[in-house]
Motif scaffolding. Structure first.
Motif, short mmCIF file in Angstrom:
data_model
loop_
_atom_site.label_atom_id
_atom_site.label_comp_id
_atom_site.label_asym_id
_atom_site.label_seq_id
_atom_site.Cartn_x
_atom_site.Cartn_y
_atom_site.Cartn_z
N SER A 100 0.84 -1.18 0.00
CA SER A 100 0.00 0.00 0.00
C SER A 100 0.89 1.24 0.00
CB SER A 100 -0.90 0.00 1.23
OG SER A 100 -0.17 0.26 2.38
N ALA A 132 0.97 3.60 2.04
CA ALA A 132 1.50 3.88 3.37
C ALA A 132 2.74 3.03 3.66
CB ALA A 132 0.43 3.62 4.42
N GLU A 133 2.69 1.76 3.23
CA GLU A 133 3.84 0.89 3.47
C GLU A 133 5.06 1.36 2.69
OE1 GLU A 133 2.66 -3.63 4.07
OE2 GLU A 133 1.45 -2.64 2.55
N TYR A 152 6.58 4.12 4.44
CA TYR A 152 7.25 3.66 5.65
C TYR A 152 8.60 3.03 5.33
CZ TYR A 152 7.87 1.67 10.26
OH TYR A 152 8.38 1.36 11.50
N GLY A 164 12.96 -2.37 8.11
CA GLY A 164 11.85 -3.09 8.73
C GLY A 164 12.28 -4.15 9.73
N ASP A 201 13.19 -14.06 -1.24
CA ASP A 201 12.89 -12.87 -0.47
C ASP A 201 13.96 -11.82 -0.73
OD1 ASP A 201 11.67 -11.08 1.21
OD2 ASP A 201 12.42 -11.99 3.04
N GLU A 235 10.37 -6.75 -0.44
CA GLU A 235 9.60 -5.52 -0.30
C GLU A 235 10.44 -4.30 -0.68
OE1 GLU A 235 9.35 -7.84 2.06
OE2 GLU A 235 7.20 -8.13 2.48
N MET A 275 7.78 -9.44 7.70
CA MET A 275 7.21 -9.35 6.35
C MET A 275 7.40 -10.67 5.62
SD MET A 275 8.26 -5.63 5.05
CE MET A 275 8.70 -4.48 6.31
N LEU A 280 -4.87 1.39 7.19
CA LEU A 280 -3.75 1.37 8.13
C LEU A 280 -2.56 2.13 7.56
CD1 LEU A 280 -4.03 -2.38 9.07
CD2 LEU A 280 -4.87 -0.44 10.36
N GLU A 281 -1.96 2.93 8.41
CA GLU A 281 -0.83 3.75 7.95
C GLU A 281 0.26 3.84 9.00
OE1 GLU A 281 -2.92 7.29 6.85
OE2 GLU A 281 -2.84 6.78 4.74
N ASN A 282 1.41 4.32 8.56
CA ASN A 282 2.55 4.60 9.45
C ASN A 282 3.07 3.37 10.20
OD1 ASN A 282 2.52 7.36 8.90
ND2 ASN A 282 0.80 7.57 10.31
N GLY A 283 3.19 2.27 9.50
CA GLY A 283 3.73 1.10 10.19
C GLY A 283 3.95 -0.02 9.22
N HIS A 284 4.16 -1.20 9.77
CA HIS A 284 4.27 -2.32 8.85
C HIS A 284 3.67 -3.60 9.38
CE1 HIS A 284 8.25 -3.03 10.79
NE2 HIS A 284 7.96 -4.29 10.55
N ILE A 330 9.16 0.42 17.07
CA ILE A 330 8.24 -0.35 16.22
C ILE A 330 8.93 -1.62 15.75
CG2 ILE A 330 7.06 -0.36 13.98
CD1 ILE A 330 6.41 2.56 14.39
N ALA A 340 8.00 -5.44 16.29
CA ALA A 340 7.79 -6.31 15.12
C ALA A 340 8.66 -7.55 15.23
CB ALA A 340 8.09 -5.54 13.84
#
Lengths: 310, 325
Positions: free
Chosen positions: A6, A8-9, A12, A23, A149, A223, B1, B181-185, B265, B269
């Motif tokens: 998305s 947003a992702e 980020y 991440g 990956d 990603e 992820m 959903l925003e600002n994260g993962h 965060i 995670a």
């Protein structure tokens, strides 16, 4: 691989790279922990499997006795191919993985194989010759992507280098037919103790630098790769010289950035090479059929700049 | 992820393997709740009382008068009903579950959402709150502007509204706490590790991190959205309907994420990833516990996905369980 993210992702991920925390907690210039298993395929002359985070690849070296290529009687043959298994992603089913396989094998061929004359290859092709003009070894290096990956090229190059180091060629005894007219008559040694190793010190490892936003990172995940604007894969050999350079992505790079990337790649390749040599200490050529597993805790040895801390 | 853990991504040295198996053994001993015979593999015979009769449930099959398991999992008995709950399966939805999903398709009057179930879930246009907050019939214009609300690949939180006979499920986002959903993962874990609780939205105030534990195994970790930083989201579901219109979608509310917040965060995670890989239940307490453990051991976030940390987490869990038992 198709990665749906998305908006947003995407923001980020890019923000994390800019802030030097990705991440999974790595900095921009940190590799994931990886693991090398050697002698994983008993039928092959040499094999290695590497798991780099979620990326999982196998490389095998199969040696066959063959006739030297025309025009180069005192050379052996070396071929590289890569296949993407549909277990890695559903898109790879059927002919779906072909494009990616072609890309990867071409990049590997460029860095591992020499020109059409065979000069400049990572493996000394003359060493593969057995009887001039009649008999030589043909090495088929195959890569298989089991799970993807990100950073497939680096993983494949490390696996292939490990597989080549793991490769043992059985001894060939020439019994007769050495004169130019006759067919050579030979016998393969059945003794597992009798084998020759390949000289692999000049085989390069590839380090890919992926540019996301204003910064570039090493060892990108799938990603992060989906957000790249450009990626430069640098193949560096033992001497620290650049053996091959592949650039993907249409965005242009400034020369200074490119030089910067190359120096980072050099630093990382040195660490990868050391890790490989360390793994090699515990592995023996495949003739003994003893699988060896080796675990590498890479990032503990690396600080943010990819230098060894201890 | 990435994919839910199909196999372990972390690597262990022989000594670490030894420690891990010892710790796992201690965990098993301490648990004592589930008897080993409750776990069955495919083709295992399930002990039942043949004389008094039994009912064959999901995951079982009668072969030559014997009840066999067709999946690998835990035997569950409810009166006469005998079924096997598979350990590794897709998400099995139940009405009222909070889920995190990704929009895969915008279709007429509905969105298709991937929720890690057997089929994509459906989110009807009539099951979302329109911006402005007024309740009215959805017009053709609304249908044309569906992509303004959610577009392909967007991540949303939602609730399971209904399940249908054919296995399809409908979602709704008719509360301000649900939405984009925003600002994260996103971190994906196996769905069975997330228990259904009263609350699935958690604000870890001490860290400034919001946690959404989707029952489908998708966990969303983000910065606390600014609109809700003063209020407990779950505390006021009733009057939230009348609050600021459109606040639930939190659209365009990009909070400034500092590096420190990102590190926190990331630590959360990675705690979720580690718990998922070790097969421990994932709830706020266990996450905070793992987070604090990593801090007290002086482990950096990136080192949390190494084999050593996994082993230490399992050892710690074994210790805690044996203390309790």
């Amino acid at each position: 691989m198709v990665v749906g993210l998305s908006a947003a992702e995407k923001v980020y991920i890019a923000g994390g790279i800019a802030a030097d925390i990705r991440g999974d907690g790595r900095g921009r210039h940190q590799f994931r922990e990886f693991n090398i298993d050697t002698s994983v395929i008993p039928q092959a002359n040499g094999s290695a499997r590497i798991c780099l985070g979620g990326t999982d690849v196998i490389a095998s070296v199969k040696a066959e006795l063959s006739v030297p290529p025309p025009g180069r009687p005192n050379h052996g043959k070396l071929e590289i191919s890569v296949e993407c298994s549909p277990t890695a992603a559903p898109e790879f089913e059927g002919r779906g993985g072909e494009e990616l396989s072609m890309d990867l094998s071409r990049a590997l061929q460029r860095s591992f194989l020499g020109g059409t004359s065979g000069a400049g290859a990572a493996i000394d092709l003359a060493a593969l010759s057995i009887v001039e003009g009649k008999l030589c070894w043909a090495l088929y290096i195959d890569g298989l992507v089991l799970s993807s990956d990100g950073n497939l090229l680096d993983a494949l190059s490390i696996a292939m280098k490990a597989a080549l180091s793991n490769c043992g060629l059985p001894k060939v005894e020439i019994i007769g037919g050495t004169s130019p007219e006759e067919e050579p008559d030979y016998e393969l040694s059945g003794n597992p103790e009798e084998f020759t190793r390949l000289e692999t010190s000049l085989v390069p490892v590839i380090v890919t630098l992926t540019k996301v936003g204003k910064h570039y990172i090493v060892d990108a995940t799938a990603e992060e790769e989906s957000q790249m604007t450009a990626a430069v894969s640098v193949a560096v050999n033992k001497k620290g010289s650049v053996c091959g350079l592949t650039k993907r992505g249409g965005t242009g790079l400034d020369t200074s950035v490119l030089l910067d990337m190359i120096s980072v790649a050099k630093r990382h390749s040195a660490v990868l090479r050391r890790a490989l040599a360390f793994a090699g200490l515990f592995s023996s050529p495949n003739v003994e059929k003893r699988p060896v597993s080796f675990c590498l805790l890479l990032f503990r040895r690396l600080d943010a700049n990819g230098c060894r801390t201890k | 992820m990435g994919e839910p853990m199909r196999r372990t991504h972390f690597r262990l040295s022989p000594s670490q393997k030894e420690r891990l198996s010892q710790a796992q053994e201690r965990c098993r001993e301490a648990a004592g709740s589930v008897h080993a015979s409750a776990f069955v593999n495919v083709g295992d015979t399930i002990l039942v009382d043949y004389e008094n009769g039994f009912l064959r449930g999901h995951g079982t099959q009668l072969v030559d008068g014997q009840l066999l398991a067709t999946v690998c999992g835990v035997v569950e008995r409810v009166n006469k009903l005998v079924s096997v709950r598979p350990l590794r399966a897709r998400y099995n939805p139940e009405t009222g579950d909070v889920v995190v999903g990704r929009i895969t398709e915008v279709a007429p009057k509905r969105w298709k959402v991937d929720v890690n179930s057997r089929q994509d879930a459906q989110l009807m246009l009539s099951a979302v709150n329109l911006p402005g907050g007024i309740q009215r019939r959805r017009t053709a214009t609304d249908e044309l502007n569906m992509r303004d609300l959610f577009t392909e690949n967007d991540l949303i939180s939602a609730e399971v509204q209904t399940l249908h006979q054919d296995g399809s499920l409908h979602l709704h986002t008719r509360s301000l706490k649900y939405g984009k959903l925003e600002n994260g993962h996103l971190v994906k874990v196996a769905p069975y590790l997330i228990k259904r609780l009263k609350q699935h939205f958690h604000q870890l105030k001490q860290y400034g991190v919001q946690l959404i534990l989707g029952c489908n195994g998708y966990v969303w970790i983000s910065a606390v959205p600014p609109s809700s930083s003063e209020m407990e989201i779950d505390q006021k579901p009733a009057d939230s309907e009348s609050r600021q219109p459109g606040a639930g979608t939190s659209e365009g509310q990009n909070v400034e994420i500092t590096r420190d917040l990102r590190v926190r965060i990331c630590r959360i995670a990675n705690a979720v990833r580690v718990l998922g890989a070790c097969g421990f239940m994932i709830h706020p307490d266990s996450i905070v516990d793992t987070y604090e453990a990593s801090l007290s051991w002086g482990i950096e976030p990136r080192q949390m996905i190494s084999g050593e940390f996994h082993v230490r987490v399992v050892e710690r869990e074994a210790e805690q369980r044996s203390k309790k038992g």
